[in-house]
Design a protein around this motif. Structure first.
Motif, PDB file in Angstrom:
ATOM      1  N   GLN A 135      -6.354  -8.466  -0.277  1.00  0.00           N
ATOM      2  CA  GLN A 135      -7.059  -9.279  -1.261  1.00  0.00           C
ATOM      3  C   GLN A 135      -6.075  -9.998  -2.182  1.00  0.00           C
ATOM      4  N   LEU A 136      -5.013  -9.299  -2.574  1.00  0.00           N
ATOM      5  CA  LEU A 136      -4.022  -9.921  -3.452  1.00  0.00           C
ATOM      6  C   LEU A 136      -3.175 -10.943  -2.704  1.00  0.00           C
ATOM      7  N   GLN A 137      -2.997 -10.749  -1.410  1.00  0.00           N
ATOM      8  CA  GLN A 137      -2.282 -11.746  -0.617  1.00  0.00           C
ATOM      9  C   GLN A 137      -3.099 -13.040  -0.528  1.00  0.00           C
ATOM     10  N   VAL A 138      -4.394 -12.890  -0.337  1.00  0.00           N
ATOM     11  CA  VAL A 138      -5.268 -14.061  -0.267  1.00  0.00           C
ATOM     12  C   VAL A 138      -5.238 -14.836  -1.586  1.00  0.00           C
ATOM     13  N   LYS A 139      -5.132 -14.124  -2.695  1.00  0.00           N
ATOM     14  CA  LYS A 139      -5.085 -14.754  -4.015  1.00  0.00           C
ATOM     15  C   LYS A 139      -3.713 -15.350  -4.327  1.00  0.00           C
ATOM     16  N   GLY A 140      -2.743 -15.137  -3.438  1.00  0.00           N
ATOM     17  CA  GLY A 140      -1.408 -15.692  -3.645  1.00  0.00           C
ATOM     18  C   GLY A 140      -0.533 -14.889  -4.587  1.00  0.00           C
ATOM     19  N   ILE A 141      -0.907 -13.643  -4.824  1.00  0.00           N
ATOM     20  CA  ILE A 141      -0.122 -12.795  -5.730  1.00  0.00           C
ATOM     21  C   ILE A 141       0.966 -12.046  -4.972  1.00  0.00           C
ATOM     22  N   LEU A 142       0.636 -11.567  -3.775  1.00  0.00           N
ATOM     23  CA  LEU A 142       1.592 -10.793  -2.998  1.00  0.00           C
ATOM     24  C   LEU A 142       2.169 -11.621  -1.866  1.00  0.00           C
ATOM     25  N   ARG A 143       3.386 -11.327  -1.512  1.00  0.00           N
ATOM     26  CA  ARG A 143       4.071 -12.009  -0.426  1.00  0.00           C
ATOM     27  C   ARG A 143       3.472 -11.605   0.911  1.00  0.00           C
ATOM     28  N   ASP A 144       3.918 -12.256   1.970  1.00  0.00           N
ATOM     29  CA  ASP A 144       3.410 -11.989   3.315  1.00  0.00           C
ATOM     30  C   ASP A 144       4.105 -10.762   3.894  1.00  0.00           C
ATOM     31  N   PHE A 145       3.393  -9.643   3.944  1.00  0.00           N
ATOM     32  CA  PHE A 145       3.886  -8.436   4.602  1.00  0.00           C
ATOM     33  C   PHE A 145       2.698  -7.742   5.242  1.00  0.00           C
ATOM     34  N   PRO A 147      -0.012  -5.352   5.395  1.00  0.00           N
ATOM     35  CA  PRO A 147      -0.648  -4.492   4.390  1.00  0.00           C
ATOM     36  C   PRO A 147      -0.751  -3.032   4.823  1.00  0.00           C
ATOM     37  N   ASP A 148      -0.942  -2.795   6.112  1.00  0.00           N
ATOM     38  CA  ASP A 148      -1.029  -1.419   6.599  1.00  0.00           C
ATOM     39  C   ASP A 148       0.310  -0.696   6.436  1.00  0.00           C
ATOM     40  N   VAL A 149       1.391  -1.398   6.751  1.00  0.00           N
ATOM     41  CA  VAL A 149       2.718  -0.818   6.573  1.00  0.00           C
ATOM     42  C   VAL A 149       2.982  -0.580   5.086  1.00  0.00           C
ATOM     43  N   GLY A 150       2.594  -1.528   4.249  1.00  0.00           N
ATOM     44  CA  GLY A 150       2.779  -1.366   2.815  1.00  0.00           C
ATOM     45  C   GLY A 150       2.020  -0.166   2.275  1.00  0.00           C
ATOM     46  N   ALA A 151       0.790   0.016   2.734  1.00  0.00           N
ATOM     47  CA  ALA A 151      -0.021   1.151   2.277  1.00  0.00           C
ATOM     48  C   ALA A 151       0.591   2.472   2.728  1.00  0.00           C
ATOM     49  N   LYS A 152       1.075   2.522   3.957  1.00  0.00           N
ATOM     50  CA  LYS A 152       1.709   3.745   4.457  1.00  0.00           C
ATOM     51  C   LYS A 152       2.986   4.046   3.686  1.00  0.00           C
ATOM     52  N   ALA A 153       3.758   3.006   3.392  1.00  0.00           N
ATOM     53  CA  ALA A 153       5.007   3.199   2.648  1.00  0.00           C
ATOM     54  C   ALA A 153       4.717   3.708   1.240  1.00  0.00           C
ATOM     55  N   PHE A 154       3.699   3.153   0.603  1.00  0.00           N
ATOM     56  CA  PHE A 154       3.359   3.541  -0.760  1.00  0.00           C
ATOM     57  C   PHE A 154       2.903   5.001  -0.821  1.00  0.00           C
ATOM     58  N   MET A 155       1.904   5.345  -0.018  1.00  0.00           N
ATOM     59  CA  MET A 155       1.366   6.706  -0.044  1.00  0.00           C
ATOM     60  C   MET A 155       2.382   7.710   0.501  1.00  0.00           C
ATOM     61  N   GLY A 156       3.106   7.310   1.543  1.00  0.00           N
ATOM     62  CA  GLY A 156       4.081   8.210   2.150  1.00  0.00           C
ATOM     63  C   GLY A 156       5.222   8.564   1.220  1.00  0.00           C
ATOM     64  N   SER A 157       5.663   7.608   0.422  1.00  0.00           N
ATOM     65  CA  SER A 157       6.757   7.874  -0.524  1.00  0.00           C
ATOM     66  C   SER A 157       6.339   8.880  -1.589  1.00  0.00           C
ATOM     67  N   LEU A 158       5.112   8.763  -2.075  1.00  0.00           N
ATOM     68  CA  LEU A 158       4.613   9.703  -3.079  1.00  0.00           C
ATOM     69  C   LEU A 158       4.456  11.093  -2.486  1.00  0.00           C
ATOM     70  N   PHE A 159       3.957  11.146  -1.263  1.00  0.00           N
ATOM     71  CA  PHE A 159       3.806  12.426  -0.574  1.00  0.00           C
ATOM     72  C   PHE A 159       5.164  13.087  -0.373  1.00  0.00           C
ATOM     73  N   ALA A 160       6.141  12.296   0.038  1.00  0.00           N
ATOM     74  CA  ALA A 160       7.489  12.828   0.273  1.00  0.00           C
ATOM     75  C   ALA A 160       8.112  13.336  -1.023  1.00  0.00           C
ATOM     76  N   TYR A 161       7.866  12.651  -2.122  1.00  0.00           N
ATOM     77  CA  TYR A 161       8.418  13.054  -3.420  1.00  0.00           C
ATOM     78  C   TYR A 161       7.924  14.443  -3.813  1.00  0.00           C
ATOM     79  N   VAL A 162       6.615  14.662  -3.750  1.00  0.00           N
ATOM     80  CA  VAL A 162       6.045  15.955  -4.142  1.00  0.00           C
ATOM     81  C   VAL A 162       6.533  17.065  -3.225  1.00  0.00           C
ATOM     82  N   ASN A 163       6.596  16.801  -1.939  1.00  0.00           N
ATOM     83  CA  ASN A 163       7.031  17.838  -1.007  1.00  0.00           C
ATOM     84  C   ASN A 163       8.522  18.114  -1.133  1.00  0.00           C
TER      85      ASN A 163
END
Length: 218
Positions: A135-145, A147-163
């Motif tokens: 949604q933010l990419q469509v609005k021109g706020i986020l660059r072209d990447f 989104p599924d990879v971005g979501a996995k990277a975001f959640m995965g990094s937090l999970f890795a931090y706690v563990n």
């Protein structure tokens, strides 16, 4: 005892025993005893141990919280939205660290149905966050990447931090340290996803202006 109360008691008992013994170690008989009902009553609410486990994961995982957070993110800024997700996810991971630890230990022994449960709820979380990025990419706020990879990277990094903290440093992923990590991580994530690295451009413009003012007239 109402049906709703009975179901809640069974789910609470299941969370406790799954966290202590794992899916493989906890039995429906033990869960029924812990919740104060007969095993036959448990099966009236949950047709199988796998169905009970799925409901435990869906109720006590981060998924319900994420579903509650996302609808309101359209009214907030990108950084504020990511901080809210990061803080709430870190808090939930810390709350469920015993369950996560034992699930990771026994995951290779899970039957295919239980593996599908994990894939289902993790996939749903990733899809929800990825849709937010789209949604933010469509609005021109986020660059072209991707989104599924971005979501996995975001959640995965937090999970890795706690563990990492819990398994290797034996410290908590809660409190001031977790909040500081969330803030710094979100800043780094924004640098990599916002179009034109806007914050970096701001710093560069300020530096250039300072250099111009300090340059002798020629």
């Amino acid at each position: 005892m109402s049906a709703t109360t009975t179901r809640d008691k069974i789910l609470e008992a299941a969370l406790k025993l799954f966290s202590q013994k794992g899916f493989l170690g906890a039995t429906t008989r033990q869960i029924a005893r812990e919740s104060g009902v007969a095993e036959v009553t448990l099966f009236r609410h949950f047709p199988s141990k796998e169905a009970l486990f799925e409901d435990v994961i869906r109720r006590y995982s981060f998924l319900p919280a994420l579903k509650g957070i996302l609808p309101g993110l359209e009214r907030t800024g990108y950084e504020e939205a990511l901080l809210e997700i990061a803080r709430r996810f870190l808090e939930r991971l810390e709350d469920r660290k015993d369950l996560i630890r034992i699930m990771l230990a026994e995951r290779h022994q899970y039957p295919s149905q239980v593996k599908r449960i994990f894939q289902g709820f993790l996939g749903e979380m990733i899809r929800m966050l990825a849709d937010y990025f789209r949604q933010l990419q469509v609005k021109g706020i986020l660059r072209d990447f991707d989104p599924d990879v971005g979501a996995k990277a975001f959640m995965g990094s937090l999970f890795a931090y706690v563990n990492f903290l819990g398994f290797f440093l034996r410290t908590s992923g809660r409190g001031a340290c977790a909040d500081r990590f969330a803030e710094e991580f979100v800043k780094l994530f924004i640098e990599g996803t916002v179009i034109g690295n806007r914050s970096s451009n701001v710093h560069r413009r300020k530096k250039t202006a300072g250099e111009v003012r300090g340059r002798p007239a020629g």
